[in-house]
Design an enzyme around this catalytic site. Structure first.
Site, short mmCIF file in Angstrom:
data_model
loop_
_atom_site.label_atom_id
_atom_site.label_comp_id
_atom_site.label_asym_id
_atom_site.label_seq_id
_atom_site.Cartn_x
_atom_site.Cartn_y
_atom_site.Cartn_z
N HIS A 272 0.83 -1.20 0.00
CA HIS A 272 0.00 0.00 0.00
C HIS A 272 0.87 1.26 0.00
CE1 HIS A 272 -3.73 2.27 1.10
NE2 HIS A 272 -2.83 3.09 1.60
N GLU A 273 1.80 1.33 0.94
CA GLU A 273 2.63 2.53 1.03
C GLU A 273 3.54 2.67 -0.19
OE1 GLU A 273 1.71 4.70 3.06
OE2 GLU A 273 0.50 3.39 4.33
N HIS A 276 1.69 4.42 -2.91
CA HIS A 276 1.76 5.88 -2.76
C HIS A 276 3.12 6.38 -3.26
CE1 HIS A 276 -1.95 6.74 -0.57
NE2 HIS A 276 -1.68 5.83 0.35
N GLU A 302 -4.77 7.63 -3.14
CA GLU A 302 -5.27 6.36 -2.61
C GLU A 302 -5.57 5.36 -3.74
OE1 GLU A 302 -4.87 6.00 0.45
OE2 GLU A 302 -6.03 4.25 1.04
ZN ZN Z 1 -3.15 5.21 1.75
#
Ligand code: ZN
Length: 509
Positions: A272-273, A276, A302
């Protein structure tokens, strides 16, 4: 541009670069505080960060900024210069519309509200937090009035995180989502009830002994394959994982939290990170130290984290390549667990109390609930006193779950204590958009799923770089989505993704 405009534009850019430097330095101090700073440094660090924030705010709102903006003039926003001026003017206007006394009051009140929320949650006692939330709400309403809006005060708050987003446009999106996912959740619940009579616990394989060092190594290998650039990034540990870029696209750091008894948080948190981070690392280097550096909105950001975490990281093609490698790393814990069982374990659909632990399907109902409640709080049709009851009623209606207490109900998120009204919807915008973008990438390059099956992600990343990442904040979200996919944000592709994936996982026919 004529001479006078051009000089003003160049001087404006220099001024904005200085403001950008002050902000990046503030984020470096934040990163340090969350990772390595000794706890004794807290008070001094708060002063340092407040000083830098004050300096950058003063420079942004100063008369010289306005003079340079006016002299540079408005240019066609489809040009880079025009887009830069448009962003700078937006920042300037949002910053100057709020009186500095109100800004100071908000930071004072939220600084007290946050520890009050921590205590209220620990003791599961709403009364310890209610009066603080009343104050925060009062100030948020004030802020909305100063910022201005056409239809609804909530729009002014939402716009801070998602430029151009409006309550009236989110309502039909949430309505469609609700109509689409509630029946899916019911159907899965019936299936699950049948199977749990046989004693099946689908998520069990994710619990066991998973050494943190091995988890870290595996996660790093995965995100290296995604394309995360370690020359311009690093990974550290923190209590709450985040991604931050203290040096524009050239210094994009992520943090992770490990649980030696549970594989999921670090594994998917890392992906997830990194999602980003890939966005931020991919911004055009010409935008360094300008307002166009970094992602265009929280929702688009997101969409990138969710795309890598869910569309790639929770997919069958991905694990057909990576599961044998994961099993090599954890031969004991994953003994006797085949890749199909593992795939089912990472995709359990089950309504629960806690948003951050929610699966792909139920997650958006958690957001819908928060969206409806915060709109009602801002417009004054719901009082803080009645909020816990409204929360529980909504949880029951949407998810069929009654929180066992306020700590795991209305007190679970930090956002409202921090005054982040209008932030929650960006999570769902990101989920919906992640599928629209992924579908478009696959339309352009039909081989992407097959490449993922081979642990190869460069074509997917290349499409995202070209259509999303490199533009930074040049386009507003609506413009970016239209350019990248030829259509506005749409809920239908997302719903059909969820129905296909979970229909197959739960044998719904
Ligand atoms: Zn996030």
């Amino acid at each position: 541009m004529s001479g006078e405009h051009e000089t003003a534009y160049e001087r404006l850019k220099e001024r904005l670069a200085t403001i950008g430097d002050l902000r990046s330095t503030t984020s470096l101090l934040f990163w340090d505080q969350q990772t390595y700073m000794p706890t004794g440094g807290v008070a001094g660090r708060a002063e340092q960060m407040a000083t830098l924030s004050r300096l950058s705010h003063e420079m942004l709102t100063g008369a010289e900024t306005e003079r340079l903006l006016d002299t540079a003039g408005e240019l066609d926003p489809s040009s880079e210069e025009g887009a830069l001026i448009r962003r700078a003017r937006r920042d300037y206007e949002r910053a100057t519309k709020l009186p500095s006394s109100l800004v100071a009051e908000i930071s004072r009140v939220t600084a007290v509200a946050e520890p009050a929320w921590v205590r209220a949650r620990e003791e599961s006692d709403w009364s310890l937090f209610a009066s603080h939330l009343d104050k925060v709400l009062y100030l948020e309403r004030e802020a909305a009035e100063h910022l201005g809006y056409d239809d609804h005060p909530y729009d002014a708050l939402l716009d801070a995180y998602e430029p151009g987003a409006r309550k009236a446009r989110l309502e039909p999106m949430f309505e469609e989502l609700k109509r689409g996912v509630v029946p899916l959740i019911r159907a899965v619940a019936e299936r699950t009830a049948e199977h749990s009579r046989d004693g099946e616990d689908r998520a069990a394989p994710l619990h066991g002994e998973f050494g943190e060092t091995e988890q870290e190594k595996f996660g790093r290998a995965v995100i290296s394959a995604f394309g995360y650039d370690w020359e311009r990034g690093r990974q550290d540990r923190s209590v709450h994982p985040f991604c931050i870029s203290p040096g524009g696209a050239d210094d994009v750091r992520i943090t992770t939290r490990f649980d030696g008894g549970w594989l999921a948080p670090a594994l998917f948190g890392t992906m997830h990170e990194a999602g980003h981070a890939l966005y931020t690392q991919g911004v055009d280097s010409d935008y360094a130290r300008t307002p166009l550096d970094g992602g265009t909105s929280m929702g688009v950001h997101e969409s990138q984290s969710r795309l890598w975490e869910n569309l790639v990281g929770r997919s069958r093609p991905f694990w057909s390549h990576y599961y044998p490698k994961l099993q090599e790393v954890f031969p004991e814990a994953l003994k006797g667990v085949d890749s199909e069982v593992f795939y089912r374990a990472i995709n359990v659909l089950e309504p629960s109390e806690i948003r951050v632990e929610a699966d792909e399907v139920t997650y958006n109902l958690h957001i819908l609930l928060r969206f409806e409640l915060e709109v009602a709080l801002i417009e004054g049709t719901l009082s803080v006193t009645d909020l816990p009851a409204a929360w529980n009623a909504g949880m029951e209606e949407y998810l069929g779950v009654t929180p066992k207490n306020d700590a795991s109900g209305v007190l679970q998120d930090i956002h409202w204590a921090d005054g982040l009204f209008g932030y929650f919807p960006t999570y769902t915008i990101g989920n919906v958009l992640s599928v629209q973008l992924f579908d478009e990438a696959v339309r352009a390059h039909a081989g992407i799923p097959e490449q993922i099956r081979e642990g190869e992600f460069s074509v997917l990343l290349g499409w995202l770089r070209e259509n999303v990442h490199r533009h930074g904040s040049r386009y507003y979200p609506d413009e970016l989505i239209e350019r990248a996919t030829g259509r506005p944000l749409e809920t239908a592709p997302y719903l059909s993704y969820l129905n296909n994936k979970f229909g197959e996982l739960y044998d719904l026919g």
